[in-house]
Design a protein around this motif. Structure first.
Motif, short mmCIF file in Angstrom:
data_model
loop_
_atom_site.label_atom_id
_atom_site.label_comp_id
_atom_site.label_asym_id
_atom_site.label_seq_id
_atom_site.Cartn_x
_atom_site.Cartn_y
_atom_site.Cartn_z
N LEU A 199 -7.25 -0.70 -1.63
CA LEU A 199 -6.24 -1.05 -0.62
C LEU A 199 -6.78 -2.17 0.27
CD1 LEU A 199 -5.22 2.60 0.33
CD2 LEU A 199 -3.93 1.00 -1.12
N ALA A 209 -3.97 -2.35 3.98
CA ALA A 209 -2.74 -1.73 3.49
C ALA A 209 -2.10 -0.80 4.52
CB ALA A 209 -3.03 -0.95 2.21
N GLY A 247 0.79 -1.21 0.00
CA GLY A 247 0.00 0.00 0.00
C GLY A 247 0.83 1.26 0.00
N THR A 275 0.00 3.88 -2.99
CA THR A 275 -0.51 5.23 -2.78
C THR A 275 0.41 6.27 -3.41
OG1 THR A 275 0.51 5.13 -0.56
CG2 THR A 275 -1.86 4.76 -0.70
N THR A 322 -0.51 2.62 5.23
CA THR A 322 -0.56 3.96 4.65
C THR A 322 -0.08 5.05 5.60
OG1 THR A 322 -2.87 4.16 5.37
CG2 THR A 322 -2.48 3.38 3.11
#
Length: 324
Positions: free
Chosen positions: A159, A162, A140, A144, A164
């Protein structure tokens, strides 16, 4: 007498260490033999990436690109989601240093930003059309970054449990040892790979908990490829580099210009759904958070139909969906 005992002890230690190193090499060789590359390679700056793709027998509704997480490779997502995405062209990549992709820039490739750039090079070469990007766990962070830097190429971002955002508590101690330039290769050969070979089943149970491990997961996901010393170390480097990266990237999420669906299990003990998925869904202007009850860190195994539904919504109605 003491001198003889000391020499004997030193000899035993040397033999044990040599045995562990040879065992690691054997484990890696056996994994490579059992799971050879079955896809294609695309050239990127400094090396090449390995990927596999599936195409529908009828007209494709669109294209989906899959990016795997830590301790994994392309096969986990493709084996699980591929059959349910039979109406799409699906491209699953090995991140640099995993599966059969080159590490390319060596230790520097641990940075998710560098991985995003190299992955996008490969994607541009094999996927000229716009696509839905799907990323699991540690993947992720790079996904992103791709969505932030190349919104014009994406139909949306999905996602799955994920990573982040920065998280409390840091990383496990053995990842630190695997990262250090002097101790990393030695640790991977003498401790990391031998220990991991005995813990694959337990590791699978932890990521699937509270649900049982999906039948055939270790084999279908080609998880034994982690048992190559260079792959084991690359995995630790990736994990260690991600906290600082997402800490710096986090303020950009309000500028995401693509639809984002963050799907997590409410029992995920690996990547907190509140710290990560709920947060990015709240911050992304077109964000949506899906929390699956009784599901751990593998939402794509527990509810592939939810993942497919999110992709279908991003692509839109079936009519007029040429790959452009």
């Amino acid at each position: 007498m003491r001198s003889m005992l000391f020499r004997a002890l030193v000899l035993v230690v040397i033999l044990v260490l040599a045995g562990l190193a040879l065992w690691s090499q054997w484990l890696g060789a056996e994994a490579s033999k059992r799971h050879p590359p079955t896809g294609s390679f695309v050239a990127v700056t400094g090396g090449r990436l390995h990927y596999r793709e599936t195409r529908p027998t009828a007209e494709a509704r669109g294209t989906v690109v899959l990016i795997h997480g830590a301790s994994s490779n392309h096969a986990d997502l493709l084996a699980t989601l591929g059959p349910d995405l039979s109406h799409y062209r699906v491209v699953a990549l090995d991140r640099p240093g995993h599966g059969w992709s080159d590490r390319i820039a060596g230790d520097a490739m641990a940075d998710p930003g560098r991985q995003a750039a190299i992955l996008m090079q490969g994607i541009d070469a094999i996927v000229p059309e716009r696509f839905v990007l799907v990323a699991h766990s540690l993947g992720g962070a790079a996904a992103t970054k791709i969505a932030l830097d190349h919104p014009e190429r994406l139909r949306g971002l999905v996602l799955l449990g994920a990573v982040t955002h920065p998280w409390p508590g840091g990383i496990d101690w053995y990842h630190h040892l695997g990262v250090w330039p002097l101790t990393g290769p030695v640790f991977a050969h003498l401790v990391g790979v031998p220990a991991a070979s005995q813990l694959l089943d337990a590791g699978a149970q932890s990521v699937f908990a509270p649900r049982p491990v999906a039948p055939g997961y270790l084999e279908r996901g080609e998880i034994a490829l982690l048992l190559r010393p260079q792959t084991f170390r690359a995995n630790s480097q990736d994990i260690a580099a991600t906290h600082a990266f997402v800490s710096a990237q986090m303020p950009r999420y309000r500028g995401l210009r693509v639809p984002v669906v963050a799907i997590s299990g409410d029992s995920d003990a690996i990547v907190s759904p509140i710290i990560h998925s709920a947060a990015i869904a709240r911050e992304a202007p077109q964000g949506r958070f899906v929390l699956l009850p009784g599901v751990g860190h593998m939402p794509h195994h527990a509810a592939p139909e939810i993942v497919v539904e999110a992709i279908d919504q991003m692509v839109g109605p079936r009519s007029g969906l040429a790959l452009n």
